[in-house]
Scaffold this motif. Structure first.
Motif, mmCIF file in Angstrom:
data_model
loop_
_atom_site.group_PDB
_atom_site.id
_atom_site.type_symbol
_atom_site.label_atom_id
_atom_site.label_comp_id
_atom_site.label_asym_id
_atom_site.label_seq_id
_atom_site.Cartn_x
_atom_site.Cartn_y
_atom_site.Cartn_z
ATOM 1 N N ALA A 8 0.839 -1.198 0.000
ATOM 2 C CA ALA A 8 0.000 0.000 0.000
ATOM 3 C C ALA A 8 0.878 1.252 0.000
ATOM 4 C CB ALA A 8 -0.923 -0.001 1.206
ATOM 5 N N ARG A 9 1.923 1.232 0.804
ATOM 6 C CA ARG A 9 2.914 2.317 0.867
ATOM 7 C C ARG A 9 4.266 1.684 1.171
ATOM 8 N NH1 ARG A 9 -0.758 5.473 5.007
ATOM 9 N NH2 ARG A 9 -0.102 3.652 6.108
ATOM 10 N N PRO A 10 5.359 2.334 0.806
ATOM 11 C CA PRO A 10 6.677 1.796 1.161
ATOM 12 C C PRO A 10 6.855 1.770 2.683
ATOM 13 C CG PRO A 10 6.868 3.550 -0.471
ATOM 14 C CD PRO A 10 5.442 3.531 -0.017
ATOM 15 N N ARG A 11 7.510 0.724 3.173
ATOM 16 C CA ARG A 11 7.739 0.571 4.605
ATOM 17 C C ARG A 11 9.208 0.750 4.932
ATOM 18 N NH1 ARG A 11 7.302 -3.601 7.866
ATOM 19 N NH2 ARG A 11 7.941 -5.206 6.440
ATOM 20 N N GLY A 85 -5.303 -0.630 5.538
ATOM 21 C CA GLY A 85 -6.181 -0.890 6.680
ATOM 22 C C GLY A 85 -7.371 -1.771 6.358
ATOM 23 N N ALA A 86 -7.962 -1.596 5.172
ATOM 24 C CA ALA A 86 -9.145 -2.377 4.800
ATOM 25 C C ALA A 86 -8.807 -3.860 4.682
ATOM 26 C CB ALA A 86 -9.730 -1.858 3.489
ATOM 27 N N ASP A 100 -11.324 2.537 5.130
ATOM 28 C CA ASP A 100 -9.884 2.270 5.159
ATOM 29 C C ASP A 100 -9.356 2.716 6.525
ATOM 30 O OD1 ASP A 100 -7.412 1.400 4.309
ATOM 31 O OD2 ASP A 100 -6.928 3.270 3.281
ATOM 32 N N PRO A 101 -9.518 1.863 7.539
ATOM 33 C CA PRO A 101 -9.185 2.272 8.907
ATOM 34 C C PRO A 101 -7.684 2.425 9.135
ATOM 35 C CG PRO A 101 -9.761 -0.038 8.839
ATOM 36 C CD PRO A 101 -10.014 0.500 7.468
ATOM 37 N N ALA A 102 -7.345 3.290 10.049
ATOM 38 C CA ALA A 102 -5.962 3.481 10.465
ATOM 39 C C ALA A 102 -5.612 2.422 11.513
ATOM 40 C CB ALA A 102 -5.788 4.885 11.049
ATOM 41 N N ALA A 103 -4.315 2.264 11.757
ATOM 42 C CA ALA A 103 -3.836 1.253 12.699
ATOM 43 C C ALA A 103 -4.424 1.446 14.090
ATOM 44 C CB ALA A 103 -2.316 1.272 12.744
ATOM 45 N N HIS A 104 -4.525 2.686 14.560
ATOM 46 C CA HIS A 104 -5.043 2.907 15.914
ATOM 47 C C HIS A 104 -6.522 2.521 16.002
ATOM 48 C CE1 HIS A 104 -7.285 6.671 15.097
ATOM 49 N NE2 HIS A 104 -6.335 6.902 14.207
#
Length: 161
Positions: A8-11, A85-86, A100-104
């Motif tokens: 989804a994004r670079p880590r 997140g999804a 598309d929930p965030a980690a928290h």
């Protein structure tokens, strides 16, 4: 052929070098903040959210006090970065209202269920750490375009389902 799903994004791999959704769990390896030679193997099971966090030497995490430790929270955060997140919510069967929930948000929804520490935590630790070490072994191979027999199952970059 299977489709390769890009991240989804670079880590950044320094804190959480290995994260995967496998065997009905979110699982991975999280670096220790205090000892460079220590890593923690953390996991959260789908649906009931049973969790475990142990060192690579099968010692329990000192931060597990009836809930998620910082290693598990870092794992959830990096899973959201890696998979979105999804997708994490669907895999872990987390009921959240955000598309598309965030980690928290995921961590809060799982904590609201009052998850318990998994009984098979030490067995999971060994399996996940073994998978991580096997992935690291591929980094030590010399660069080549020749096929690797043990990777015959892996889809090519151009393959689509």
């Amino acid at each position: 052929m299977l489709r390769v799903v890009p991240p989804a994004r670079p880590r950044k791999l320094a804190k959480v070098p290995f994260v995967e959704l496998a065997a009905g769990r979110l699982q991975g390896v999280v670096s220790s903040g205090s000892d460079i030679s220590r890593v923690y193997v953390s996991s959260v099971a789908a649906a009931g959210f049973g969790f475990s966090c142990n060192t690579n030497n099968n010692r329990p995490c000192g931060g597990l006090r009836g809930g998620f430790c910082n290693h598990i929270l870092a794992l959830v955060n990096e899973a959201v970065v890696q998979y979105g997140g999804a997708r994490v919510a669907r895999y872990l069967q987390i009921d959240v209202s955000d598309a598309d929930p965030a980690a928290h948000q995921l961590a809060a929804a799982m904590s609201a269920v009052h998850p318990a520490q998994a009984e098979d935590g030490k067995a999971v630790t060994g399996q996940v750490f073994s998978r991580f070490l096997r992935h690291l072994a591929y980094l030590e191979l010399a660069a080549t375009t020749a096929p690797l027999p043990e990777m015959h199952w892996f889809p090519s970059a151009g393959a689509v389902a």
